[in-house]
Design a protein around this motif. Sequence first.
Motif, PDB file in Angstrom:
ATOM      1  N   ALA A  73       0.838  -1.208   0.000  1.00  0.00           N
ATOM      2  CA  ALA A  73       0.000   0.000   0.000  1.00  0.00           C
ATOM      3  C   ALA A  73       0.876   1.262   0.000  1.00  0.00           C
ATOM      4  CB  ALA A  73      -0.927  -0.012   1.206  1.00  0.00           C
ATOM      5  N   ILE A  74       2.021   1.206   0.704  1.00  0.00           N
ATOM      6  CA  ILE A  74       2.926   2.366   0.745  1.00  0.00           C
ATOM      7  C   ILE A  74       3.487   2.647  -0.650  1.00  0.00           C
ATOM      8  CG2 ILE A  74       5.112   3.219   1.684  1.00  0.00           C
ATOM      9  CD1 ILE A  74       4.545   1.439   4.151  1.00  0.00           C
ATOM     10  N   MET A  75       3.706   1.562  -1.424  1.00  0.00           N
ATOM     11  CA  MET A  75       4.258   1.710  -2.773  1.00  0.00           C
ATOM     12  C   MET A  75       3.393   2.611  -3.654  1.00  0.00           C
ATOM     13  SD  MET A  75       7.097   0.338  -3.748  1.00  0.00           S
ATOM     14  CE  MET A  75       6.959   0.026  -5.496  1.00  0.00           C
ATOM     15  N   ALA A  76       2.120   2.682  -3.318  1.00  0.00           N
ATOM     16  CA  ALA A  76       1.204   3.514  -4.115  1.00  0.00           C
ATOM     17  C   ALA A  76       1.418   5.002  -3.849  1.00  0.00           C
ATOM     18  CB  ALA A  76      -0.235   3.121  -3.816  1.00  0.00           C
ATOM     19  N   ARG A  77       2.291   5.333  -2.891  1.00  0.00           N
ATOM     20  CA  ARG A  77       2.522   6.719  -2.448  1.00  0.00           C
ATOM     21  C   ARG A  77       1.190   7.402  -2.148  1.00  0.00           C
ATOM     22  NH1 ARG A  77       6.570   8.586  -7.148  1.00  0.00           N
ATOM     23  NH2 ARG A  77       8.186   7.039  -6.846  1.00  0.00           N
ATOM     24  N   PRO A  78       0.430   6.817  -1.210  1.00  0.00           N
ATOM     25  CA  PRO A  78      -0.908   7.357  -0.944  1.00  0.00           C
ATOM     26  C   PRO A  78      -0.856   8.615  -0.079  1.00  0.00           C
ATOM     27  CG  PRO A  78      -0.443   5.563   0.559  1.00  0.00           C
ATOM     28  CD  PRO A  78       0.772   5.692  -0.334  1.00  0.00           C
ATOM     29  N   SER A  79      -1.929   9.386  -0.164  1.00  0.00           N
ATOM     30  CA  SER A  79      -2.104  10.493   0.785  1.00  0.00           C
ATOM     31  C   SER A  79      -2.889   9.979   1.985  1.00  0.00           C
ATOM     32  CB  SER A  79      -2.897  11.629   0.130  1.00  0.00           C
ATOM     33  OG  SER A  79      -2.207  12.097  -0.984  1.00  0.00           O
ATOM     34  N   ILE A  80      -3.782   9.007   1.722  1.00  0.00           N
ATOM     35  CA  ILE A  80      -4.590   8.412   2.797  1.00  0.00           C
ATOM     36  C   ILE A  80      -4.358   6.905   2.766  1.00  0.00           C
ATOM     37  CG2 ILE A  80      -6.911   8.145   3.734  1.00  0.00           C
ATOM     38  CD1 ILE A  80      -7.680  10.461   1.674  1.00  0.00           C
ATOM     39  N   LEU A  81      -3.928   6.359   3.888  1.00  0.00           N
ATOM     40  CA  LEU A  81      -3.677   4.919   3.956  1.00  0.00           C
ATOM     41  C   LEU A  81      -4.699   4.277   4.892  1.00  0.00           C
ATOM     42  CD1 LEU A  81      -1.868   2.529   3.213  1.00  0.00           C
ATOM     43  CD2 LEU A  81      -0.275   3.244   4.988  1.00  0.00           C
ATOM     44  N   LEU A  82      -5.504   3.356   4.332  1.00  0.00           N
ATOM     45  CA  LEU A  82      -6.516   2.652   5.124  1.00  0.00           C
ATOM     46  C   LEU A  82      -5.930   1.299   5.536  1.00  0.00           C
ATOM     47  CD1 LEU A  82      -9.546   3.161   2.671  1.00  0.00           C
ATOM     48  CD2 LEU A  82      -8.755   4.739   4.414  1.00  0.00           C
ATOM     49  N   LEU A  83      -5.822   1.058   6.824  1.00  0.00           N
ATOM     50  CA  LEU A  83      -5.234  -0.188   7.302  1.00  0.00           C
ATOM     51  C   LEU A  83      -6.272  -0.964   8.113  1.00  0.00           C
ATOM     52  CD1 LEU A  83      -1.861   1.384   8.468  1.00  0.00           C
ATOM     53  CD2 LEU A  83      -2.192  -0.029   6.445  1.00  0.00           C
ATOM     54  N   ASP A  84      -6.627  -2.144   7.603  1.00  0.00           N
ATOM     55  CA  ASP A  84      -7.673  -2.942   8.246  1.00  0.00           C
ATOM     56  C   ASP A  84      -7.034  -3.992   9.152  1.00  0.00           C
ATOM     57  OD1 ASP A  84     -10.060  -4.084   8.946  1.00  0.00           O
ATOM     58  OD2 ASP A  84     -10.786  -4.341   6.898  1.00  0.00           O
ATOM     59  N   GLU A  85      -7.068  -3.737  10.438  1.00  0.00           N
ATOM     60  CA  GLU A  85      -6.478  -4.604  11.460  1.00  0.00           C
ATOM     61  C   GLU A  85      -5.029  -4.995  11.123  1.00  0.00           C
ATOM     62  OE1 GLU A  85      -8.878  -7.616  13.182  1.00  0.00           O
ATOM     63  OE2 GLU A  85     -10.762  -6.641  12.643  1.00  0.00           O
ATOM     64  N   PRO A  86      -4.157  -4.002  11.010  1.00  0.00           N
ATOM     65  CA  PRO A  86      -2.765  -4.316  10.631  1.00  0.00           C
ATOM     66  C   PRO A  86      -2.021  -5.121  11.693  1.00  0.00           C
ATOM     67  CG  PRO A  86      -2.945  -2.019  11.281  1.00  0.00           C
ATOM     68  CD  PRO A  86      -4.343  -2.549  11.221  1.00  0.00           C
ATOM     69  N   ALA A  87      -2.439  -4.991  12.961  1.00  0.00           N
ATOM     70  CA  ALA A  87      -1.700  -5.679  14.030  1.00  0.00           C
ATOM     71  C   ALA A  87      -2.285  -7.048  14.361  1.00  0.00           C
ATOM     72  CB  ALA A  87      -1.684  -4.807  15.293  1.00  0.00           C
ATOM     73  N   ALA A  88      -3.388  -7.424  13.701  1.00  0.00           N
ATOM     74  CA  ALA A  88      -4.016  -8.716  14.034  1.00  0.00           C
ATOM     75  C   ALA A  88      -3.083  -9.876  13.715  1.00  0.00           C
ATOM     76  CB  ALA A  88      -5.316  -8.862  13.245  1.00  0.00           C
ATOM     77  N   GLY A  89      -2.898 -10.762  14.683  1.00  0.00           N
ATOM     78  CA  GLY A  89      -2.083 -11.951  14.470  1.00  0.00           C
ATOM     79  C   GLY A  89      -0.593 -11.734  14.631  1.00  0.00           C
ATOM     80  N   LEU A  90      -0.189 -10.489  14.935  1.00  0.00           N
ATOM     81  CA  LEU A  90       1.247 -10.233  15.096  1.00  0.00           C
ATOM     82  C   LEU A  90       1.644 -10.402  16.561  1.00  0.00           C
ATOM     83  CD1 LEU A  90       1.837  -7.020  12.908  1.00  0.00           C
ATOM     84  CD2 LEU A  90       1.853  -9.421  12.224  1.00  0.00           C
ATOM     85  N   ASN A  91       2.891 -10.865  16.793  1.00  0.00           N
ATOM     86  CA  ASN A  91       3.360 -10.946  18.180  1.00  0.00           C
ATOM     87  C   ASN A  91       3.799  -9.552  18.634  1.00  0.00           C
ATOM     88  OD1 ASN A  91       6.025 -10.495  17.312  1.00  0.00           O
ATOM     89  ND2 ASN A  91       6.345 -12.684  16.950  1.00  0.00           N
TER      90      ASN A  91
END
Lengths: 296, 254
Positions: free
Chosen positions: B156-174
Amino acid sequence: MSGYLAGLLAVLAINIIVAYSVFVPAAAGLLNLGAAGFVLVGAYGAGAMTTLFGVPLWLALVLGSFLAGTVAFLISFPILRTRGIYMVLATFAFAEVVAGVLLNIPALGGAAGLSVMAYAGLPLVVPVALCVIGFVAWLMSTRFGLSVRAIHDDENVAHLFGVNLRSTQVAAMTIGGAIGGIGGALLVHQFNFIDVQSTGVLFSIYVLLYVLMGGTQTVWGPLFGAVFFTLAPEGLRKLSELDPALKFLESSRYMTFGIAVVLLMMWRPQGVITRTMIERLAGSRKPVAADAGSAA
Amino acid sequence: MSSVLELAGVSKSFGGLKVIDDVSFAVKRGSRTALIGPNGAGKSTLFNLISGVYPLDAGRIVALGTDITDMAVSRRIGHGIARSFQNIRLMPHLSTLENLMLGEHHRASPWALARGARATANARAVLAQADLDTYPGQVVADLPYGIQKRIEVARAIMARPSILLLDEPAAGLNSSETAELRRMLERLSESGITLLVVEHDMPFVRTLCDHVVVLNFGRKIFEGTPEEVHRDPGVLEAYLGPAAEIPAGVAHAA
């Protein structure tokens, strides 16, 4: 080179070309059971050019390919409205329509088939096959190829990342059709004859098998599939001539072929050649560290 | 601070079920906004409406000054809106680099090569920034979940966005992966990208976000700072529970 070997090589080269015609749309997740349709359009188109209009063979190849590509472009719009098994049936129906139309054109020989004078030969067929392999390898290494493979994996996400689904799929169908047209143009001029009966649904099924059994993840899959499925039956036949005890191989070679297809589908449903296999063979695959990330 | 994303009276129903009901809020430029609420509150549906996966039944969405309510899905990425997904949706048969390159597809020529040092330079740079450059050529399906999750954010960062929507980015991470992700998102925020994050991990939300919007049964029930959210009786009752309440005067740990 013996006539048998030259004939076998020509068939192999043409099978490889037609396999790539099915591979390009298959790489975008579009299954085509109508390869025979594009091959017939290219064959009859190019055959008519050389026979009826005296067009040079090289130009007839280009025009046959263009004609098949144009037909592929036009039919891709209704076909892309279908999904899954219905798309397979739609492409199959397209090939049947092409066969039906050609059978009813007396100028193209009708049911008796079309005979042509111009001869392609190995010096033309093999370099064209190599060019097709090179072209598809280049195509799949471009951003277009990347978007094709992305659509195959998840078309909704590909769409969200800016991939134009319709134009990419239409382009894949058109390029595949044009390559099939080249295969057909070479086929008719290699054997100086073509008819719709010998280029029917069984032909389309075999070509689809080359691609699915070889694998759609890399450009090497259809090459492997076409080489294996063209040479394996011939190999079995040659083997049966070595010893009378192996005579049964000749009569049962199609059964052996069928068993091999079923075993391949069970063993490697994703096809024999996969990305992971290429990574392993190239030695570029790194073992994932145990602490590299949490489990799902 | 001006708004980069405004939702006005947004509604969405599936059959007879109204999953988003007249939701309005604004996301300020450069902010780190969290969208929280119990399962089924409509958070992911709202992301799907913003990214164009579903059409709106009512209301409008304005992003970066343009009404995107009827904008084609494939054009939104070029307009500066990129997203990740609740369940990983990487391209399983593509390599890490190729997955990232898909993120810049909208601004690349289709006939440009997708291989070689020049073509992959941007993707390699983002991989290095995200500390993910160990497996650039490997097919992502073979990589561990935590790495895949971060690759999805990197795509998603590669798209060079102005608005980044992150859907549960921390789910399942230690915990260490979560900390790494938070640092990565903080760096993104500092570079000027506005973050809108759906997340259940409240300590993660408290330490990352400066603004919180709370949904329940498809309706917005509250919005404010993380501290205010933890003191709101409605939010405590609907989602966080009384044990999550922060006494007045206690600031969140940054």
